[in-house]
Design a protein around this motif. Structure first.
Motif, PDB file in Angstrom:
ATOM      1  N   GLY A  10      96.630  -7.091  82.221  1.00 56.09           N
ATOM      2  CA  GLY A  10      97.289  -7.418  83.654  1.00 56.09           C
ATOM      3  C   GLY A  10      98.532  -6.592  83.602  1.00 56.09           C
ATOM      4  N   GLN A  11      98.930  -5.677  82.490  1.00 58.59           N
ATOM      5  CA  GLN A  11     100.103  -4.673  82.608  1.00 58.59           C
ATOM      6  C   GLN A  11     100.048  -3.438  82.348  1.00 58.59           C
ATOM      7  OE1 GLN A  11     102.339  -7.069  79.567  1.00 58.59           O
ATOM      8  NE2 GLN A  11     103.453  -8.156  81.191  1.00 58.59           N
ATOM      9  N   LYS A  70      86.975  -9.715  97.290  1.00 65.51           N
ATOM     10  CA  LYS A  70      88.452  -9.407  97.701  1.00 65.51           C
ATOM     11  C   LYS A  70      88.779  -7.928  97.214  1.00 65.51           C
ATOM     12  CE  LYS A  70      92.506 -10.929  99.285  1.00 65.51           C
ATOM     13  NZ  LYS A  70      93.487 -11.449  98.326  1.00 65.51           N
ATOM     14  N   ALA A  71      88.489  -7.710  95.850  1.00 66.09           N
ATOM     15  CA  ALA A  71      88.701  -6.402  95.473  1.00 66.09           C
ATOM     16  C   ALA A  71      88.383  -5.255  96.354  1.00 66.09           C
ATOM     17  CB  ALA A  71      88.305  -6.428  93.894  1.00 66.09           C
ATOM     18  N   ALA A  72      86.823  -5.669  96.735  1.00 68.11           N
ATOM     19  CA  ALA A  72      86.374  -4.323  97.427  1.00 68.11           C
ATOM     20  C   ALA A  72      87.301  -4.276  98.826  1.00 68.11           C
ATOM     21  CB  ALA A  72      84.794  -4.756  97.843  1.00 68.11           C
ATOM     22  N   ASP A  73      87.711  -5.283  99.423  1.00 68.23           N
ATOM     23  CA  ASP A  73      88.632  -5.153 100.647  1.00 68.23           C
ATOM     24  C   ASP A  73      90.004  -4.471 100.394  1.00 68.23           C
ATOM     25  OD1 ASP A  73      86.675  -6.431 101.994  1.00 68.23           O
ATOM     26  OD2 ASP A  73      87.632  -8.425 101.878  1.00 68.23           O
ATOM     27  N   LEU A  74      90.462  -4.875  99.216  1.00 69.65           N
ATOM     28  CA  LEU A  74      91.858  -4.170  98.951  1.00 69.65           C
ATOM     29  C   LEU A  74      91.643  -2.811  98.678  1.00 69.65           C
ATOM     30  CD1 LEU A  74      93.089  -7.088  96.483  1.00 69.65           C
ATOM     31  CD2 LEU A  74      94.232  -6.517  98.625  1.00 69.65           C
ATOM     32  N   LEU A 183      92.936   0.864  89.655  1.00 72.19           N
ATOM     33  CA  LEU A 183      92.025  -0.361  89.920  1.00 72.19           C
ATOM     34  C   LEU A 183      92.732  -1.630  89.285  1.00 72.19           C
ATOM     35  CD1 LEU A 183      88.467   0.717  89.289  1.00 72.19           C
ATOM     36  CD2 LEU A 183      89.304   0.000  91.508  1.00 72.19           C
ATOM     37  N   GLY A 184      93.316  -1.857  88.087  1.00 65.07           N
ATOM     38  CA  GLY A 184      93.923  -2.961  87.417  1.00 65.07           C
ATOM     39  C   GLY A 184      94.779  -3.835  88.527  1.00 65.07           C
ATOM     40  N   PRO A 185      95.688  -3.413  89.069  1.00 63.82           N
ATOM     41  CA  PRO A 185      96.486  -4.101  90.148  1.00 63.82           C
ATOM     42  C   PRO A 185      95.928  -4.559  91.415  1.00 63.82           C
ATOM     43  CG  PRO A 185      97.644  -2.046  89.510  1.00 63.82           C
ATOM     44  CD  PRO A 185      96.506  -1.824  89.116  1.00 63.82           C
ATOM     45  N   ALA A 190      93.472  -9.448  93.544  1.00 66.66           N
ATOM     46  CA  ALA A 190      92.033 -10.010  94.048  1.00 66.66           C
ATOM     47  C   ALA A 190      91.752 -11.535  93.345  1.00 66.66           C
ATOM     48  CB  ALA A 190      90.854  -9.364  93.987  1.00 66.66           C
ATOM     49  N   GLY A 191      92.598 -11.545  92.185  1.00 70.38           N
ATOM     50  CA  GLY A 191      92.457 -12.783  91.485  1.00 70.38           C
ATOM     51  C   GLY A 191      91.675 -12.721  90.185  1.00 70.38           C
ATOM     52  N   LEU A 192      91.433 -11.611  89.812  1.00 75.70           N
ATOM     53  CA  LEU A 192      90.811 -11.356  88.553  1.00 75.70           C
ATOM     54  C   LEU A 192      91.717 -11.677  87.532  1.00 75.70           C
ATOM     55  CD1 LEU A 192      87.739 -10.066  87.435  1.00 75.70           C
ATOM     56  CD2 LEU A 192      89.409  -8.265  86.968  1.00 75.70           C
TER      57      LEU A 192
END
Ligand code: NDP
Length: 481
Positions: A10-11, A70-74, A183-185, A190-192
């Motif tokens: 996450g960083q 959610k990631a798809a929408d973002l 893609l990470g952020p 998205a909550g991953l």
């Protein structure tokens, strides 16, 4: 100068003992310096992924799917920014990147985010007892990407992998490292949970170290056939599962009853989209003799109108090849075409009026099956056209290759279309179109072009293992006193 980063737990991590440069194929300028992962960083990426994966796998498929949707929408919200970054890194035209590359990745996340909750095992009736099966994740998987569709490849691997309850470590190609870490952020927002999607940079040695690592359960590679062979050999040490999407020299067959306009359109898409840097391209175009001259005439006229130039200009249809080295290899292939006796109809040279690795869309006609250009993947805008007479002849000639990625058939006779496609040794086929890859349709290869499938339900099989559970409802029948 910009510095790119790994994405671990996450960083962003930019510090490293060594870096490589990501170079613009258009200007030759350094776009960013990119950190190389050392052994400690790989350990950190793998152990972080292992820790996160157990809890992720324990969520219900519905909960995991919600995060991916959610990631798809973002991702769609970031389409323009990421398309521009992809264009800078790859040299492909923005008119492609802003409607295909990122959006295909988003479709893939949406698809697996939607179908995973519908995945079910079987209940097996055994009379007084029963058994059932569960599809379970593998653990920490490794994705290794090629440079032609960097972000799309990352999504095509991440979506089924994560949906099934695994973690993914992704190593982009050194040629195009810039978009995958972005893609990470998006996943994080998205909550991953951190650790489930890790991006590490480096060369083939870094890829090899990951493939050999005991913490990795499965490898999915998109790359050349020879790289597939090396990765398979390295994975054999610990019998890891592998999925390969490799190179091709695919046939596109045009019968004389085909709609000529459509056949020409598809042949151009099958050879000139993304400057020809597409694995499934139909680079051997077989045209039935009665329409051969008419086909070539229309094809040449339309090809010579293609707009080559600044990839960021929305009017541009042919962008820059990935590098000067690759341009040299495409130019050498064209030399071999000429010396081997094929008729150069148009193109064959770099677009010398432009600064950058631009190559003219090229057509060779009257090609023969034994010619070098008919046998080898060129991975540039080079189409080889050859006449044929009969259905049996063209099937035999189309199949006469160690590759088996894709194939296309153009005919108004649909019975013939299906008959021919069924006889072709290729994993992905099109009738009356070419290179259309909806996420719902499995994509993959026969023969040396690969193994396993991406997309469709089939990709979930590549990221899961089946557990069979026998349930005793009575007493144990013991043969012992
Ligand atoms: P490569 O095979 O050269 O590289 C692919 C990836 O593998 C890169 O990330 C590369 O790292 C890495 N790699 C190279 N050697 C090893 C190794 N020994 N162990 C582990 N990893 C390794 O392919 P390209 O990037 O040049 O891409 C072009 C090829 O990919 C073409 O043949 C094309 O047909 C194929 N391709 C296939 C697709 C399909 O779906 N079938 C789709 C797209 C492309 P690095 O680059 O840093 O050296």
């Amino acid at each position: 100068m910009n510095t790119s980063h790994h994405w671990i737990n996450g960083q962003k991590i930019s510090e490293a003992t060594s870096y490589f440069d990501s170079i613009s194929p258009v200007t030759g300028d350094v776009l960013a310096r990119v950190p190389v992962a050392d052994k400690n960083l790989l350990e950190k990426a793998i152990s972080g992924a292992q820790q996160a994966q157990t809890a992720w796998a324990a969520l219900s498929p519905m909960e995991r799917g919600r995060v991916l949707r959610k990631a798809a929408d973002l991702l769609r919200e970031h389409n323009q920014r990421l398309a521009e970054l992809e264009v800078a890194d790859t040299g492909k035209p923005i008119q492609e990147a802003d409607c295909v590359d990122i959006l295909s990745g988003a479709d893939c996340l949406e698809y697996y985010g939607s179908i995973i909750a519908g995945d079910r095992g079987a209940q097996i009736d055994l009379g007084n007892n029963f058994a059932y099966t569960r599809r379970e994740p593998l653990g920490v998987c490794l994705g290794i990407g090629a440079w032609n569709y960097p972000l799309q490849i990352a999504c095509w691997k991440a979506a089924p992998c994560l949906a099934a309850g695994n973690a993914l470590i992704f190593k982009p190609s050194e040629m195009t490292p810039l978009t995958a870490p972005e893609l990470g952020p998006i996943f994080k927002e998205a909550g991953l949970p951190d650790g489930l999607f890790q991006v590490v940079h480096g060369d083939a040695e870094v890829g090899k170290a990951l493939v050999e690592h005991n913490g990795i359960c499965k490898v999915s590679l998109t790359g050349e056939v020879n790289t597939g062979k090396k990765v398979m050999a390295a994975a054999a040490g610990s019998l890891k599962k592998v999925t390969f999407e490799l190179g091709g020299k695919s046939p596109l067959i045009i019968f004389d009853d085909a709609d000529l306009n459509n056949a020409v359109s598809a042949s151009m898409v099958a050879n000139f989209y993304t400057q020809g840097e597409i694995c499934s391209n139909g680079t051997r175009v077989f045209v039935q003799r009665d329409c051969y001259n008419a086909f070539l005439e229309q094809l040449t006229k339309r090809t010579e109108k293609l707009v080559i130039g600044d990839p960021m200009d929305p009017a541009t249809q042919i962008g820059a090849l990935i590098s000067e080295d690759h341009l040299t290899s495409v130019a050498n292939a064209c030399e071999k075409g000429v010396t081997g006796g094929a008729r150069l109809v148009t193109g064959g040279k770099r677009a010398s009026d432009l600064k950058g690795a631009f190559f003219q869309p090229t057509i060779f006609a009257d090609c023969e099956d034994g010619m070098w250009i008919m046998q080898n993947e060129i991975f540039g805008p080079v189409m080889c056209v050859t006449p044929f007479d009969t259905e049996d002849e063209v099937i035999a000639r189309a199949n006469d290759t160690p590759y088996g990625l894709a194939a296309g058939v153009f005919t108004r006779d649909l019975a013939r279309g299906h008959r021919v496609v069924h006889a072709l040794q290729a994993g992905t086929c099109w009738i009356n179109n070419y290179n259309i890859t909806p996420i719902e349709m499995p994509f993959g290869a026969y023969k040396q072009s690969g193994m396993g499938r991406e997309n469709g339900w089939e990709a979930l099989e590549a990221y899961t293992q089946v557990k069979s559970v026998y349930v005793e409802l009575g007493d144990v029948e013991s043969p012992y006193e």
